[in-house]
Write a protein that holds these residues in place. Structure first.
Motif, short mmCIF file in Angstrom:
data_model
loop_
_atom_site.label_atom_id
_atom_site.label_comp_id
_atom_site.label_asym_id
_atom_site.label_seq_id
_atom_site.Cartn_x
_atom_site.Cartn_y
_atom_site.Cartn_z
N THR A 1 14.91 -80.17 10.32
CA THR A 1 15.40 -80.63 11.61
C THR A 1 15.97 -79.44 12.37
OG1 THR A 1 16.02 -82.74 10.60
CG2 THR A 1 16.89 -82.29 12.79
N THR B 1 22.60 -87.58 17.43
CA THR B 1 21.18 -87.78 17.19
C THR B 1 20.41 -87.83 18.49
OG1 THR B 1 21.53 -90.18 17.13
CG2 THR B 1 21.62 -88.99 15.02
N ARG C 1 18.87 -83.11 18.71
CA ARG C 1 17.64 -82.80 18.00
C ARG C 1 16.58 -82.25 18.95
NH1 ARG C 1 17.12 -85.44 12.88
NH2 ARG C 1 18.95 -86.73 12.41
#
Length: 318
Positions: free
Chosen positions: A157, A16, A176
């Motif tokens: 995303t 992440t 990300r």
């Protein structure tokens, strides 16, 4: 793209973390519509096949577009079959589709791939690596098909792959990346047309107009409530109940200067002209509607008298 291709022997795990490549991603609405449509069709086919308990399978495809310097713009996408035996996308179909796209859009290149799911999985990196011979740093667009009423952002995303050193071992992980929605005039018209399509359950144009007016009413109601809050704050500041803030007063003054002059003669003339044009268009529409209704009535009467004439009755008088 910017980051170099890693060694095939590196391991991977979803992450992440935020991308540090400095690339700017722009996604066009057509890409989101294509992925959503692909997922909906596959889900519907799975339900019709009697396998509704297993849930909708994941869908896979490729995103295409252009890269200009540090800006990556994703224009379109197309679906690709997933080869379960090899654990990657169907390479033969992918190359054939790419060749066809090159004939129509010579400036478009394969930028990466897309799929559906809640989050990037460990197995996604194998698909990601398989595309590195086409694009040395592909992007991964993930659509979350689950509906979350509390979520205000789009369920999209974008992941990039970066080589990080974890526990002394170089590993390729997903990070990300932020993105913005980019549209052109044709896309805006198309998206607006899709959003205002007539419902399949027999909804009329009046229903669509009512929904449109309801949205406008809600927006005006919200604006009115915020203006009231601002007015109450200024009155309290004037009475000395709260301290005076010059920065806020300057912002309010700047906001008021943006309002058009509502009492000028030019505004009244323009308003009356627009109002009269609207009334004229409405009047002409009513005349057209009445004329059409009259023509239909005349046709029905002529048809009825024509049948009576064949039976020996009176002749039509129109």
């Amino acid at each position: 793209m910017a980051t170099p291709s890693p060694s095939p022997s590196t391991s991977s795990s979803p992450s992440t973390s935020t991308s540090s490549s400095g690339l700017t991603f722009k996604v066009h609405p057509l890409v989101i519509l294509n992925i959503s449509d692909h997922h909906t069709r596959v889900k519907t086919q799975a339900n019709h096949g009697g396998d509704s308990t297993a849930g909708a399978p994941r869908v896979f495809g490729v995103v295409i577009g252009v890269q200009r310097g540090r800006t990556v713009e994703i224009f379109n996408s197309f679906e690709v079959q997933f080869d379960k035996d090899k654990g990657c996308l169907d390479r033969v179909f992918l190359l054939k589709k790419q060749e066809l796209y090159k004939k129509v859009f010579p400036n478009f290149y394969i930028l990466g791939w897309y799929s559906t799911g809640n989050d990037a999985q460990e197995s996604d990196m194998h698909i990601h690596k398989a595309l590195m011979d086409i694009n040395e740093s592909p992007v991964y667009v993930l659509l979350n098909p689950l509906i979350n009423p509390a979520q205000k952002d789009l369920p999209i995303t974008i992941y990039e792959s970066e080589l990080h050193v974890i526990d002394g071992n170089p590993q390729l992980i997903f990070v990300r990346s932020s993105y913005t929605i980019e549209t052109v005039e044709a896309e805006r018209i198309s998206v607006d047309h899709v959003a205002h399509l007539k419902p399949a359950d027999g909804g009329s144009a009046g229903t669509q107009l009512a929904a449109h007016l309801t949205g406008i009413h809600s927006a005006i109601k919200m604006l009115n409530s915020r203006v009231r809050v601002l007015l109450q704050y200024l009155l309290a500041m004037q009475k000395g109940e709260i301290p005076c803030e010059n920065s806020l007063l300057r912002q309010v003054s700047s906001l008021l200067r943006r309002l058009p002059a509502m009492e000028s003669a030019k505004f009244q003339d323009d308003f009356l002209m627009e109002y009269n044009d609207t009334l004229l268009v409405t009047y002409l529409a009513m005349l057209t509607n009445c004329s059409s209704t009259m023509h239909e009535l005349v046709d029905k009467i002529n048809t009825a008298y024509d049948r009576n004439t064949r039976r020996g009755g009176r002749t039509p008088f129109f």
